[in-house]
Design an enzyme around this catalytic site. Structure first.
Site, PDB file in Angstrom:
ATOM      1  N   GLN A 143      18.552  69.330  15.781  1.00  0.00           N
ATOM      2  CA  GLN A 143      18.059  68.418  16.927  1.00  0.00           C
ATOM      3  C   GLN A 143      16.496  68.221  16.904  1.00  0.00           C
ATOM      4  O   GLN A 143      16.250  67.166  17.684  1.00  0.00           O
ATOM      5  CB  GLN A 143      18.661  68.965  18.173  1.00  0.00           C
ATOM      6  CG  GLN A 143      20.157  68.802  18.210  1.00  0.00           C
ATOM      7  CD  GLN A 143      20.730  67.369  18.474  1.00  0.00           C
ATOM      8  OE1 GLN A 143      20.058  66.446  18.631  1.00  0.00           O
ATOM      9  NE2 GLN A 143      22.102  67.509  18.242  1.00  0.00           N
ATOM     10  N   ASN A 179      21.330  71.469  21.138  1.00  0.00           N
ATOM     11  CA  ASN A 179      21.554  70.124  21.335  1.00  0.00           C
ATOM     12  C   ASN A 179      22.158  69.859  22.681  1.00  0.00           C
ATOM     13  O   ASN A 179      22.367  68.686  23.025  1.00  0.00           O
ATOM     14  CB  ASN A 179      22.993  70.167  20.511  1.00  0.00           C
ATOM     15  CG  ASN A 179      23.662  71.481  20.474  1.00  0.00           C
ATOM     16  OD1 ASN A 179      23.255  72.663  20.196  1.00  0.00           O
ATOM     17  ND2 ASN A 179      25.088  71.031  20.760  1.00  0.00           N
ATOM     18  N   GLY A 194      24.634  69.207   8.247  1.00  0.00           N
ATOM     19  CA  GLY A 194      23.857  70.417   9.285  1.00  0.00           C
ATOM     20  C   GLY A 194      24.587  71.611   9.136  1.00  0.00           C
ATOM     21  O   GLY A 194      24.312  72.760   8.677  1.00  0.00           O
ATOM     22  N   THR A 195      26.034  71.669   9.385  1.00  0.00           N
ATOM     23  CA  THR A 195      26.749  72.731   9.268  1.00  0.00           C
ATOM     24  C   THR A 195      26.916  73.567   7.982  1.00  0.00           C
ATOM     25  O   THR A 195      26.756  74.609   7.723  1.00  0.00           O
ATOM     26  CB  THR A 195      28.369  72.287   9.532  1.00  0.00           C
ATOM     27  OG1 THR A 195      28.411  71.540  10.906  1.00  0.00           O
ATOM     28  CG2 THR A 195      29.337  73.580   9.581  1.00  0.00           C
ATOM     29  N   GLY A 235      21.422  64.451   8.380  1.00  0.00           N
ATOM     30  CA  GLY A 235      21.051  63.121   8.662  1.00  0.00           C
ATOM     31  C   GLY A 235      21.417  62.207   9.772  1.00  0.00           C
ATOM     32  O   GLY A 235      20.831  61.315  10.199  1.00  0.00           O
ATOM     33  N   HIS A 236      22.716  62.290  10.467  1.00  0.00           N
ATOM     34  CA  HIS A 236      23.271  61.527  11.439  1.00  0.00           C
ATOM     35  C   HIS A 236      22.593  61.559  12.657  1.00  0.00           C
ATOM     36  O   HIS A 236      23.001  60.982  13.613  1.00  0.00           O
ATOM     37  CB  HIS A 236      24.737  61.317  11.570  1.00  0.00           C
ATOM     38  CG  HIS A 236      25.416  62.842  12.098  1.00  0.00           C
ATOM     39  ND1 HIS A 236      26.108  62.638  13.241  1.00  0.00           N
ATOM     40  CD2 HIS A 236      25.597  63.722  11.561  1.00  0.00           C
ATOM     41  CE1 HIS A 236      26.519  64.055  13.288  1.00  0.00           C
ATOM     42  NE2 HIS A 236      26.171  64.578  12.510  1.00  0.00           N
ATOM     43  N   CYS A 279      31.447  68.548  19.680  1.00  0.00           N
ATOM     44  CA  CYS A 279      32.347  69.366  19.267  1.00  0.00           C
ATOM     45  C   CYS A 279      33.459  70.030  20.129  1.00  0.00           C
ATOM     46  O   CYS A 279      34.264  70.372  19.809  1.00  0.00           O
ATOM     47  CB  CYS A 279      31.556  70.420  18.446  1.00  0.00           C
ATOM     48  SG  CYS A 279      30.337  69.730  17.272  1.00  0.00           S
TER      49      CYS A 279
HETATM   50  N1  PLP Z   1      23.226  72.142  14.525  1.00  0.00           N
HETATM   51  C1  PLP Z   1      23.114  71.518  15.850  1.00  0.00           C
HETATM   52  C2  PLP Z   1      22.007  71.945  16.710  1.00  0.00           C
HETATM   53  C3  PLP Z   1      23.787  70.205  16.101  1.00  0.00           C
HETATM   54  O1  PLP Z   1      23.751  69.550  16.955  1.00  0.00           O
HETATM   55  C4  PLP Z   1      24.697  69.797  15.054  1.00  0.00           C
HETATM   56  C5  PLP Z   1      25.464  68.660  15.353  1.00  0.00           C
HETATM   57  O2  PLP Z   1      25.674  68.517  16.619  1.00  0.00           O
HETATM   58  C6  PLP Z   1      24.974  70.595  13.809  1.00  0.00           C
HETATM   59  C7  PLP Z   1      24.310  71.838  13.747  1.00  0.00           C
HETATM   60  C8  PLP Z   1      25.944  70.149  13.038  1.00  0.00           C
HETATM   61  O3  PLP Z   1      25.369  68.909  12.230  1.00  0.00           O
HETATM   62  P1  PLP Z   1      26.710  68.350  11.134  1.00  0.00           P
HETATM   63  O4  PLP Z   1      27.422  67.226  12.142  1.00  0.00           O
HETATM   64  O5  PLP Z   1      25.696  67.632  10.549  1.00  0.00           O
HETATM   65  O6  PLP Z   1      27.603  69.288  10.542  1.00  0.00           O
END
Ligand code: PLP
Length: 374
Positions: free
Chosen positions: A175, A147, A69-70, A196-197, A321
């Site tokens: 989310q 989130n 996602g990042t 994905g996760h 995080c």
């Molecule tokens: N954006 C949101 C709203 C999230 O909750 C998260 C992960 O907690 C991310 C982005 C980041 O996703 P990833 O862990 O796949 O990089």
């Protein structure tokens, strides 16, 4: 163990593991190879692309696979700045660090960033977005669902007003995907990030939906993969897993919405009944069906987290995080919570794997788990 931290990550669905296994064992061909052994894996990637697109109501040609996602968020923001040549970004004070840290970094590099604030119940007024757009705005980036609190933002209204003003719009839907119905074609979103996760696929796979005819600049240069939109040999097994998870989510979205919401509401009202001083953050706002964020005044979230852990219950105090650090959540602070309340808040996030028995087991721990140590 009772796992109530599904916004941090989810268990991989057994059907997803099953779908992935052949691509971790005998189907190891490179999808870019021209012989049939490679073409088989290329075909699996395209099937997964169809499955992701179907869940989003997008065209498969609009899906770009990424590592997480990042990466999807970072790509969308960097692409908008590069292709427009503009130097202003509009975002919110409640974004995940995947957007927040990049925006802060851009600010340090001299870009303009307007940080929109939210109301005490977490809601965002779309007129604030309209007012923040300037002639040099490259992009508006607003997450679909928070989130930490599960609060939903008015994505349709924001997308429509960005379209009206001719400004690119990105949403971090990490989310929301799999938990809420999404119609990428009906809503004029240019970029939509998913991971994905968060939906029972493995970690380390994500996707970015890029609306057709949106000018695009890749973040990872190097190969012609993903039609030149993302260099790097495809993580075929994880892509197949993501496709399978999206297919399952499409079939289960109703269940996710109703059964999980019922369980979440049972947990929430049960805690409020046992702990009259507890407060649900964002209670009056539209929220994800699986999330509740609760302040326990006078308690320390870190202590509660430890006691729940000892009782075999996984929850979180803020986003994954930021857990491990004791700083109060920027999301709760943005909603006006004083530090001592932000530091007394827990997030419970459910999934379709949770049961009523588990919820009742957790409820039975309250209120004694809040009592001061003897
Ligand atoms: N954006 C949101 C709203 C999230 O909750 C998260 C992960 O907690 C991310 C982005 C980041 O996703 P990833 O862990 O796949 O990089």
């Amino acid at each position: 163990m009772i796992y109530l931290d599904n916004n941090a990550t989810t268990a991989i669905d057994p059907a997803v593991v099953e779908a992935m296994l052949p691509y971790l064992t005998h189907h190891y061909g490179n999808p870019s190879s021209s012989y049939s052994f490679g073409k088989k894996t290329a075909a699996a990637v395209e099937t997964a692309r169809d499955q992701v697109a179907a869940l989003l109501g997008a065209d498969p040609r609009e899906i770009v696979f990424t590592s997480c996602g990042t990466e999807s968020d970072n790509t969308a923001i960097a692409s908008a700045l590069t292709t427009t040549g503009q130097r202003h970004l509009v975002t919110t004070s409640v974004e995940h660090s995947a957007v927040k840290i990049q925006a802060e970094s851009l600010e340090r590099q001299g870009y303009g960033v307007t940080w929109l604030s939210v109301a005490p119940d977490g809601q965002l007024d779309p007129t604030a977005v309209a007012e923040a757009i300037r002639p040099d705005t490259a992009l508006v980036s607003v997450m679909w669902a928070n989130n930490e609190t599960g609060v939903l933002y008015p994505i349709e209204a924001i997308a429509a007003l960005c379209a009206e003003r001719g400004v690119l719009f990105h949403t971090d839907a990490v989310q929301a995907v799999g938990k809420l119905p999404i119609d990428f074609h009906k809503t004029p979103i240019h970029f939509l990030a998913l991971s994905g996760h968060k939906l029972h696929a493995p970690k380390g796979i994500g996707a970015l939906a890029v609306r057709r005819r949106t000018r695009f600049s890749p973040l990872l240069l190097g190969g012609a993969q993903e039609k030149g939109k993302r260099g790097g040999t495809e993580n075929v097994a994880a892509i197949v897993g993501l496709g399978c998870a999206c297919e399952l989510a499409r079939q289960r979205i109703e269940e996710e919405n109703s059964r999980v919401r019922t369980l979440r509401d049972r947990l929430e009202s049960g805690i409020l009944a046992r702990v009259p001083s507890a407060r649900v953050n964002g209670a009056s706002a539209p929220r994800l069906p699986n999330t509740t964020n609760i302040t326990f005044p006078g308690c320390e979230a870190a202590t509660l987290l430890r006691r729940l852990d000892e009782a075999g219950v996984c929850v979180s105090a803020g986003s994954a995080c930021t857990s491990g650090s004791v700083s109060p959540s920027h999301v709760l602070k943005a909603m006006g919570l004083p530090d001592h309340h932000a530091l007394a808040s827990l997030r419970f996030s459910l999934s379709i794997a949770n049961t009523e028995t588990e919820i009742d087991h957790v409820l039975a721990l309250f209120p004694s788990i809040l009592e001061p140590a003897p």
